[in-house]
Write an enzyme that holds these catalytic residues in place. Structure first.
Site, PDB file in Angstrom:
ATOM      1  N   ASP A   1      -3.775  -2.788  -7.052  1.00  0.00           N
ATOM      2  CA  ASP A   1      -2.611  -2.985  -6.626  1.00  0.00           C
ATOM      3  C   ASP A   1      -2.964  -3.971  -5.525  1.00  0.00           C
ATOM      4  O   ASP A   1      -3.992  -3.937  -4.831  1.00  0.00           O
ATOM      5  CB  ASP A   1      -2.165  -1.691  -5.996  1.00  0.00           C
ATOM      6  CG  ASP A   1      -0.669  -1.857  -5.702  1.00  0.00           C
ATOM      7  OD1 ASP A   1       0.147  -1.880  -6.741  1.00  0.00           O
ATOM      8  OD2 ASP A   1      -0.229  -1.670  -4.390  1.00  0.00           O
ATOM      9  N   SER A   2      -2.059  -5.053  -5.463  1.00  0.00           N
ATOM     10  CA  SER A   2      -2.168  -6.177  -4.397  1.00  0.00           C
ATOM     11  C   SER A   2      -0.807  -6.552  -3.991  1.00  0.00           C
ATOM     12  O   SER A   2       0.353  -6.267  -4.525  1.00  0.00           O
ATOM     13  CB  SER A   2      -2.782  -7.200  -5.155  1.00  0.00           C
ATOM     14  OG  SER A   2      -2.144  -7.528  -6.257  1.00  0.00           O
TER      15      SER A   2
HETATM   16  P1  ITT Z   1       0.645  -4.421 -12.065  1.00  0.00           P
HETATM   17  O1  ITT Z   1       1.370  -3.374 -11.149  1.00  0.00           O
HETATM   18  O2  ITT Z   1       1.079  -4.064 -13.589  1.00  0.00           O
HETATM   19  O3  ITT Z   1      -0.650  -4.279 -11.978  1.00  0.00           O
HETATM   20  P2  ITT Z   1       2.080  -6.124 -10.646  1.00  0.00           P
HETATM   21  O4  ITT Z   1       2.470  -7.929 -10.730  1.00  0.00           O
HETATM   22  O5  ITT Z   1       3.329  -5.463 -10.547  1.00  0.00           O
HETATM   23  O6  ITT Z   1       1.183  -5.899 -11.720  1.00  0.00           O
HETATM   24  P3  ITT Z   1       1.500  -5.094  -7.840  1.00  0.00           P
HETATM   25  O7  ITT Z   1       2.404  -4.100  -7.970  1.00  0.00           O
HETATM   26  O8  ITT Z   1      -0.077  -4.971  -7.517  1.00  0.00           O
HETATM   27  O9  ITT Z   1       1.073  -5.999  -9.341  1.00  0.00           O
HETATM   28  O10 ITT Z   1       1.910  -6.386  -7.312  1.00  0.00           O
HETATM   29  C1  ITT Z   1       1.475  -7.418  -6.828  1.00  0.00           C
HETATM   30  C2  ITT Z   1       2.308  -8.606  -6.414  1.00  0.00           C
HETATM   31  O11 ITT Z   1       1.676  -9.432  -5.104  1.00  0.00           O
HETATM   32  C3  ITT Z   1       2.347  -9.859  -7.572  1.00  0.00           C
HETATM   33  O12 ITT Z   1       3.301  -9.656  -8.393  1.00  0.00           O
HETATM   34  C4  ITT Z   1       2.454 -11.000  -6.580  1.00  0.00           C
HETATM   35  O13 ITT Z   1       3.765 -11.147  -6.240  1.00  0.00           O
HETATM   36  C5  ITT Z   1       1.827 -10.653  -5.346  1.00  0.00           C
HETATM   37  N1  ITT Z   1       0.212 -10.968  -5.301  1.00  0.00           N
HETATM   38  C6  ITT Z   1      -0.858 -10.405  -5.407  1.00  0.00           C
HETATM   39  N2  ITT Z   1      -1.754 -11.010  -5.845  1.00  0.00           N
HETATM   40  C7  ITT Z   1      -1.435 -12.251  -5.769  1.00  0.00           C
HETATM   41  C8  ITT Z   1      -2.256 -13.466  -5.842  1.00  0.00           C
HETATM   42  O14 ITT Z   1      -3.690 -13.504  -6.159  1.00  0.00           O
HETATM   43  N3  ITT Z   1      -1.400 -14.859  -5.970  1.00  0.00           N
HETATM   44  C9  ITT Z   1      -0.177 -14.766  -5.512  1.00  0.00           C
HETATM   45  N4  ITT Z   1       0.844 -13.670  -5.496  1.00  0.00           N
HETATM   46  C10 ITT Z   1      -0.198 -12.355  -5.562  1.00  0.00           C
END
Ligand code: ITT
Length: 215
Positions: free
Chosen positions: A87-88
């Site tokens: 989660d990021s």
């Molecule tokens: P999963 O939950 O299925 O893994 P997700 O994209 O919904 O996919 P998250 O809930 O962890 O993942 O949300 C992470 C969001 O944060 C991601 O969609 C981006 O908008 C942002 N994000 C995270 N890491 C990033 C990166 O390396 N570069 C740019 N944006 C990032």
């Protein structure tokens, strides 16, 4: 030696080479690609698509750790013995640490026609402190044992969208030490320094030491 371990210790057999498949509990193909580019040759990541998982996982935790655990545990409970999730998000100081765990759906939550990047730039208008950081929390479950790995990438928000590589907020995030967005710096800088890289390198160290102990 290897044969005798396999004979007397079924758990060790489970870990012996080749590495067993690790289900990566994400629907975000960019995450998987970045991790494969970083450590993919030695690891066999299988995506949710590859195990035909199509049910949405509701991320209703209140922290990166909780949401990472929800994703990994959902897939683990479905019968997969080794699962990793991540989660990021981006955390902006001048916006009271938002969007944080809501990064993926920031614009949707505000019912705006802007996309996430456009909304964030709009919300930053008139703010002098543009500091921000990315966070990644990786959750690994191996046979019920849960371990977390974290990464944090410091930087600031740009004043306009720039660059085409990467995904999400990459076109508006300028990492410390640079004067261009992550999306315009290109993938090699991201692969060397990012929040995801930091967290997955810790994951790799842990995994290898686990192997070492069992050999
Ligand atoms: P999963 O939950 O299925 O893994 P997700 O994209 O919904 O996919 P998250 O809930 O962890 O993942 O949300 C992470 C969001 O944060 C991601 O969609 C981006 O908008 C942002 N994000 C995270 N890491 C990033 C990166 O390396 N570069 C740019 N944006 C990032």
């Amino acid at each position: 030696m290897r044969q005798s371990i396999q004979k007397h210790n079924p758990q060790a057999e489970f870990y012996l080479m080749p590495y067993p498949p690790i289900i990566f509990a994400t629907g975000n193909s960019h995450k998987v690609q970045e991790v494969k580019n970083l450590i993919g040759e030695e690891y066999h990541f299988k995506t949710l698509n590859e195990i035909n998982w199509s049910t949405e996982i509701i991320e209703d935790g209140t922290s990166f750790h909780q949401n990472a655990l929800i994703k990994a545990k959902t897939i683990y409970d479905a019968g997969n013995p080794i699962v990793v999730s991540e989660d990021s998000g981006i955390v902006v100081k001048a916006l009271d640490e938002s969007p944080g765990i809501f990064s993926a759906r920031w614009a949707d939550m505000h019912e705006t026609s802007l996309d996430n990047n456009g909304l964030l730039l709009e919300q930053m208008q008139g703010k002098t402190d543009r500091s921000a950081h990315f966070v990644a929390v990786v959750c690994l479950i191996i046979n019920g044992e849960v371990t977390f790995f974290e990464g944090r990438w410091e930087g600031r928000l740009a004043t306009q969208v720039d660059g085409t590589t990467g995904f999400g907020y990459d076109p508006i995030f300028i990492p410390n030490g640079y004067d261009k967005s992550t999306a315009s710096l290109g993938q090699s800088i991201k692969q060397k320094e990012s929040h995801r890289t930091q967290a997955f390198l810790k994951f790799k160290t842990y995994w290898e030491s686990k192997f070492q102990n069992l050999k």
